[in-house]
Write an enzyme that holds these catalytic residues in place. Structure first.
Site, short mmCIF file in Angstrom:
data_model
loop_
_atom_site.label_atom_id
_atom_site.label_comp_id
_atom_site.label_asym_id
_atom_site.label_seq_id
_atom_site.Cartn_x
_atom_site.Cartn_y
_atom_site.Cartn_z
NE ARG A 285 -10.19 -11.17 -2.43
CZ ARG A 285 -10.52 -10.30 -3.38
NH1 ARG A 285 -10.77 -10.72 -4.61
NH2 ARG A 285 -10.60 -9.02 -3.12
CE LYS B 125 -3.78 -2.20 2.57
NZ LYS B 125 -4.85 -2.09 1.58
#
Length: 508
Positions: free
Chosen positions: A343, A268
Site C-alpha cells: 500500500r 519475514k
C-alpha cells in the site's frame, strides 16, 4: 517485439482439417472425438474404467499419429470453464513429457461455456510458456513444442485465434516480469525489459531519488534500504496510450511491483520469505494489460499505467514502525508494519493518477490498484480467485460484479468484497500529529477484514476520499488483490486478472 515472438511456439489454425505435420493428436472432451477414433475410445472404456478420468497416450489402429487423451472430468453444477483450461494444460504436460513437438489440439465447442474455445487455447499456451531465465540460458529448442496446431469447428475460428494471440502476448509480458528472479527482474531490469516493448507508447521513468522523496514519499520510504544498492534502486514506470480519437473513457492502472519482499524491519521469518519475488505480479499484470492495449490500439480509450517497482530490503537504512511520513496528498502517515509495503509503494502513484484526472478533466476515469497485497485475500478467496473492491463511485455502477461476470466467463474468477465504515476507522490516526496509521503490527491473516482495510487506507492516503459520490468530481476506483490468483511459487505466474480486465474494459 512482434506478437509472434511472444508465443512459446508457432500457433497454427488447422483449417483444412488435415493432420499433416502433426506428430500427435490431443483430445480433451469425450464428446469431441474424431469419428475414426470413436470405436477405439469405446474399446478403451470397456477394459479401463479410469479411461475418462486419467491421462493416457496410445496408438489407434486407423490413425497415423499417437493420441494424447487428457479428459475434462465429469462436471458438477459448480465447475467453471477452468476445467477446460486445466485439461488443455494437462494434455500439453503429457506432450512435453512424451517428447512430441508438433501436437494438434482438438478444441471443443461447449454449450455450457461459450468461451471454452478461447480458454482452451489459452490454457494450452499457458502450459507451453518457457520462463525468461530458461530462454536466456539457451534452453534446447528440441525439448519444447515448436508448433501447436489447433482445430476449431467454429465459423469464428480465425477470430478466436487472433484473440488468443493478442491475449497471450499480454500474458507473456506479465509472466516474464512475474517469474523473473530477484536479480533478473530488479527495478532497473524491469525498465530495460519494458522500454523496447512499448516504443509506440509514452514511457516515463521516475528514478531520481530527490524526485521520489519529494513527490512519492511513501514509495521512497520503502525504497530507502534498497537505494544503497545501485542495481536494486526503485523506480516508477509510467506507460501511457493516447487514442487517435477523442477519448470516451480513461483507464488508469497502478501495479505493485515489489521485486523482492523481505518484510523490511518487520522481517519475514520462519521460511515465509521464499517466493517473495512474486510480489511484483500486480505491476506485471498492468504491464501485460498495456501490451494488449498496444496490440488493440483502441480508438477512444485513454490508458495510463504506473508500475511501482521497488525492493523491500532490510538494513540500516530501512524504514521502521513508528515513523511518520507525509504522503503526496499531504497526510501524516504513521508506520505500523514495514511488511505492509504494498500500500505504501502504490499510494502516491494512485494520488498522481487522481491529480491527472482532476488537472486534465479526463473523461469517465476509472483507477485501479492491482497487487499481491495480503495473505488475508488468499485465505478469504482461496487459490485461483482474485478479489475486487469498488469504492462508492464504482460500486454505484456495479462495476465489481461486471468484472466478476467477465472473470467467470473467461477463467479468471473474482470474489467481490465491499468497503465498510470500520475499514476506514481502522486506519484513523490514534494520536495528535498523525492522520492515518498505515497498518497494525499483526499479519493480515490475523487481522479482521485484512484485505479490505488496505483499500480504505489507499483511498484516504491518496485523497481519493474527497472524490466520492457527493463530490464535484466523483472518481471510480477499484482495488484488486491477486494474492490468491497470481500463481504461487513454484507454479508459473498466471497473469491474472489481465483477461478479465480486457474483457470488461477494452472489448465490448
Amino acid at each position: 517485439m512482434g506478437i509472434e515472438k511472444m508465443l512459446p511456439c508457432t500457433l497454427r489454425l488447422n483449417k483444412l482439417m488435415s493432420r499433416t505435420g502433426s506428430d500427435c493428436l490431443c483430445i480433451i472432451d469425450r464428446e469431441a472425438v474424431p469419428n475414426e477414433l470413436k470405436d477405439t475410445f469405446e474399446q478403451h472404456r470397456c477394459f479401463d474404467k479410469s479411461f475418462d478420468s486419467s491421462i493416457s497416450c496410445f496408438k489407434a489402429p486407423n490413425v497415423d499419429q499417437p493420441v494424447v487423451y487428457a479428459p475434462v472430468p465429469e462436471l458438477t453444477d459448480y465447475d467453471d470453464v477452468r476445467s477446460y483450461q486445466a485439461a488443455a494444460k494437462k494434455s500439453m504436460q503429457k506432450v512435453l513429457k512424451a517428447g512430441f513437438q508438433t501436437p494438434l489440439l482438438y478444441v471443443p465447442k461447449v454449450k455450457r461455456f461459450p468461451q471454452a474455445e478461447l480458454c482452451t487455447v489459452l490454457g494450452a499456451l499457458e502450459e507451453l510458456y518457457v520462463p525468461i531465465q530458461l530462454r536466456e540460458a539457451g534452453a534446447p529448442k528440441d525439448t519444447r513444442v515448436t508448433t501447436l496446431s489447433i482445430e476449431i469447428d467454429d465459423p469464428q475460428a480465425d477470430e478466436i485465434l487472433k484473440e488468443a494471440l493478442i491475449l497471450e502476448a499480454g500474458r507473456y509480458v506479465a509472466r516474464d516480469i512475474g517469474v523473473g528472479d530477484p536479480e533478473r527482474m530488479t527495478p532497473i531490469q524491469v525498465e530495460k525489459y519494458i522500454k523496447p516493448l512499448f516504443d509506440k507508447l509514452s514511457v516515463t521513468v521516475i528514478s531520481d531519488l530527490k524526485i521520489l522523496q519529494k513527490e512519492y514519499p511513501l514509495f521512497a520510504a520503502v525504497n530507502r534500504a534498497a537505494e544503497a544498492v545501485e542495481r536494486h534502486r526503485g523506480r516508477i514506470i509510467f506507460l501511457e496510450y493516447k487514442p487517435p480519437k477523442p477519448a470516451r473513457k480513461t483507464l488508469m492502472l497502478v501495479g505493485k511491483g515489489v521485486t523482492y519482499d523481505t518484510g523490511g524491519a518487520d522481517i519475514k521469518a520462519g521460511g515465509v520469505m521464499a517466493g517473495m519475488s512474486r510480489d511484483k505480479c500486480g505491476a506485471a499484470a498492468a504491464a501485460g494489460f498495456m501490451q494488449v492495449v498496444n496490440e488493440l490500439q483502441p480508438d477512444d480509450i485513454h490508458v495510463v499505467a504506473a508500475l511501482c517497482m521497488v525492493r523491500n530490503s532490510v538494513g540500516e537504512e530501512c524504514y521502521v514502525a513508528d515513523e511518520i511520513i507525509t504522503s503526496r496528498a499531504g497526510l501524516h502517515v504513521r508506520i505500523g508494519n514495514t511488511d505492509a509495503e504494498g500500500r505504501m509503494c502504490m499510494t502516491d502513484a494512485l494520488c498522481r493518477m487522481k491529480e491527472m484526472v482532476v488537472e486534465k478533466n479526463l473523461p469517465d476515469p476509472h483507477i485501479f490498484t492491482i497487487a499481491t497485497l495480503t495473505g488475508h485475500a488468499f485465505i478469504s478467496a482461496g487459490e485461483g480467485q482474485s478479489i475486487a473492491i469498488d469504492n462508492s463511485v464504482a460500486h454505484r455502477e456495479d462495476h465489481a460484479r461486471r468484472l466478476q461476470a467477465a472473470g467467470q466467463a473467461f477463467g479468471e474468477p473474482f470474489e467481490v468484497s465491499v468497503l465498510r465504515p470500520s475499514d476506514f476507522a481502522f486506519n484513523a490516526g490514534r494520536v495528535i500529529g498523525e492522520d492515518l496509521v498505515q497498518a497494525n503490527n499483526a499479519p493480515s491473516v490475523k487481522t479482521p477484514r485484512g484485505h479490505q482495510v488496505p483499500a480504505a487506507f489507499m483511498i484516504m492516503a491518496s485523497g481519493l476520499d474527497k472524490h466520492g459520490l457527493d463530490s464535484n468530481m466523483p472518481i471510480k476506483y477499484t482495488h484488486i488483490d491477486i494474492a490468491g490468483s497470481a500463481g504461487e511459487h513454484p507454479a508459473m505466474p498466471t497473469a491474472a486478472p489481465l483477461v478479465a480486465l480486457v474483457k470488461t474494459h477494452l472489448q465490448k
